[in-house]
Write a protein that holds these residues in place. Sequence first.
Motif, PDB file in Angstrom:
ATOM      1  N   PHE A 184      40.057  37.764  44.702  1.00  0.00           N
ATOM      2  CA  PHE A 184      39.852  38.010  46.135  1.00  0.00           C
ATOM      3  C   PHE A 184      41.083  37.622  46.977  1.00  0.00           C
ATOM      4  O   PHE A 184      41.613  38.443  47.730  1.00  0.00           O
ATOM      5  CB  PHE A 184      38.612  37.237  46.610  1.00  0.00           C
ATOM      6  CG  PHE A 184      38.262  37.459  48.048  1.00  0.00           C
ATOM      7  CD1 PHE A 184      37.408  38.480  48.426  1.00  0.00           C
ATOM      8  CD2 PHE A 184      38.791  36.645  49.036  1.00  0.00           C
ATOM      9  CE1 PHE A 184      37.078  38.690  49.763  1.00  0.00           C
ATOM     10  CE2 PHE A 184      38.475  36.842  50.379  1.00  0.00           C
ATOM     11  CZ  PHE A 184      37.618  37.861  50.739  1.00  0.00           C
ATOM     12  N   THR A 243      43.226  39.876  57.193  1.00  0.00           N
ATOM     13  CA  THR A 243      44.437  39.449  56.470  1.00  0.00           C
ATOM     14  C   THR A 243      45.574  40.459  56.656  1.00  0.00           C
ATOM     15  O   THR A 243      46.745  40.083  56.571  1.00  0.00           O
ATOM     16  CB  THR A 243      44.153  39.240  54.962  1.00  0.00           C
ATOM     17  OG1 THR A 243      43.500  40.400  54.441  1.00  0.00           O
ATOM     18  CG2 THR A 243      43.275  38.025  54.728  1.00  0.00           C
ATOM     19  N   PRO A 255      38.401  47.145  56.280  1.00  0.00           N
ATOM     20  CA  PRO A 255      39.003  46.537  57.469  1.00  0.00           C
ATOM     21  C   PRO A 255      39.301  45.090  57.097  1.00  0.00           C
ATOM     22  O   PRO A 255      38.468  44.440  56.472  1.00  0.00           O
ATOM     23  CB  PRO A 255      37.871  46.607  58.510  1.00  0.00           C
ATOM     24  CG  PRO A 255      36.605  46.597  57.711  1.00  0.00           C
ATOM     25  CD  PRO A 255      36.920  47.120  56.330  1.00  0.00           C
TER      26      PRO A 255
HETATM   27  C1  LIG Z   1      36.704  42.665  61.435  1.00  0.00           C
HETATM   28  C2  LIG Z   1      36.602  42.547  59.930  1.00  0.00           C
HETATM   29  C3  LIG Z   1      37.525  41.769  59.248  1.00  0.00           C
HETATM   30  C4  LIG Z   1      37.460  41.674  57.850  1.00  0.00           C
HETATM   31  N1  LIG Z   1      38.427  40.966  57.198  1.00  0.00           N
HETATM   32  C5  LIG Z   1      38.418  40.933  55.845  1.00  0.00           C
HETATM   33  C6  LIG Z   1      39.475  40.280  55.143  1.00  0.00           C
HETATM   34  O1  LIG Z   1      40.433  39.760  55.733  1.00  0.00           O
HETATM   35  N2  LIG Z   1      39.436  40.287  53.791  1.00  0.00           N
HETATM   36  C7  LIG Z   1      38.414  40.877  53.082  1.00  0.00           C
HETATM   37  O2  LIG Z   1      38.446  40.849  51.851  1.00  0.00           O
HETATM   38  N3  LIG Z   1      37.403  41.506  53.721  1.00  0.00           N
HETATM   39  C8  LIG Z   1      37.391  41.565  55.079  1.00  0.00           C
HETATM   40  N4  LIG Z   1      36.399  42.238  55.747  1.00  0.00           N
HETATM   41  C9  LIG Z   1      35.346  42.929  54.986  1.00  0.00           C
HETATM   42  C10 LIG Z   1      34.001  42.194  55.073  1.00  0.00           C
HETATM   43  O3  LIG Z   1      34.026  41.066  54.237  1.00  0.00           O
HETATM   44  C11 LIG Z   1      32.892  43.180  54.655  1.00  0.00           C
HETATM   45  O4  LIG Z   1      32.833  44.236  55.590  1.00  0.00           O
HETATM   46  C12 LIG Z   1      31.515  42.532  54.570  1.00  0.00           C
HETATM   47  O5  LIG Z   1      31.499  41.531  53.597  1.00  0.00           O
HETATM   48  C13 LIG Z   1      30.425  43.574  54.260  1.00  0.00           C
HETATM   49  O6  LIG Z   1      30.735  44.229  53.050  1.00  0.00           O
HETATM   50  P1  LIG Z   1      30.936  45.800  52.961  1.00  0.00           P
HETATM   51  O7  LIG Z   1      32.045  46.180  53.907  1.00  0.00           O
HETATM   52  O8  LIG Z   1      31.315  46.060  51.530  1.00  0.00           O
HETATM   53  O9  LIG Z   1      29.643  46.463  53.349  1.00  0.00           O
HETATM   54  C14 LIG Z   1      36.432  42.332  57.134  1.00  0.00           C
HETATM   55  C15 LIG Z   1      35.505  43.116  57.839  1.00  0.00           C
HETATM   56  C16 LIG Z   1      35.593  43.243  59.215  1.00  0.00           C
HETATM   57  C17 LIG Z   1      34.614  44.128  59.931  1.00  0.00           C
END
Ligand SMILES: Cc1cc2nc3c(=O)[nH]c(=O)nc-3n(C[C@H](O)[C@H](O)[C@H](O)COP(=O)(O)O)c2cc1C
Length: 214
Positions: free
Chosen positions: A108, A161, A158
């Motif tokens: 991750f 990072t 999205p």
């Molecule tokens: C504004 C925002 C910032 C996020 N930042 C990260 C991130 O920096 N790293 C990461 O691995 N996932 C990131 N995510 C993904 C979320 O962890 C993910 O959308 C959430 O766990 C739900 O999972 P799914 O998108 O697979 O449905 C981000 C999502 C959003 C909406």
Amino acid sequence: MNVKEALLKRHSVRAFLPDAVEKEKLDAIFAAASRTPSWANSQPWEVFVATGETLGRIKAAYMQKYEEKAPSEPETPRPKQWSQSAINHQKQLRPDMERDCGEAAAQFGLLNQVMFNAPAVIYICMDKVLSEWSLYDIGAYSQSLMLTAAEEGLGTIPAITLMHYPDVLRRELRIPDSLKLTIGIAIGYEDRNNRINNFVSERSPVSETVRFFS
Ligand SMILES: Cc1cc2nc3c(=O)[nH]c(=O)nc-3n(C[C@H](O)[C@H](O)[C@H](O)COP(=O)(O)O)c2cc1C
């Protein structure tokens, strides 16, 4: 693919294949996303797409910053506080990822650092004078992009990072001072052989989040 199918298909992809995304597909995605609603049709999104050598330079500059342990400074700052409900959901993320991905969950942090090896990253900005309502519009625009990408057979994520070092992004993408960087979305073809992409995040039951009154 209908909307519900796209909603179910979209998930955050954390490992991409190196294959480039076809320009025609990106054009189709941005054209569809431009139909997103916004306050009085203000359309606050200003989009910068990094691919090829430009993205390579951004990735290299980020790696150097990580090696130097440079503090990350996203322009939309990380939240200072979360609700108890949000904390509970966040705590569940890592165990659920280990459940679905096994040892691949350990990648991750590193995959975040290398921008998920994505062949393209979409950076969405908005004018600095705009309010949080425009951030709402940008959230909707982001989802439009990600759903259309799913229909085009592309994966997205999205990620905050991606926004860690705005000085690098401003330099490489010539982002004007008048704009604020909001969110980055990595896009490309999903690496289905990497088990980290097996993660299916949980959602609260609708009965816990939606109240009906009649
Ligand atoms: C504004 C925002 C910032 C996020 N930042 C990260 C991130 O920096 N790293 C990461 O691995 N996932 C990131 N995510 C993904 C979320 O962890 C993910 O959308 C959430 O766990 C739900 O999972 P799914 O998108 O697979 O449905 C981000 C999502 C959003 C909406």
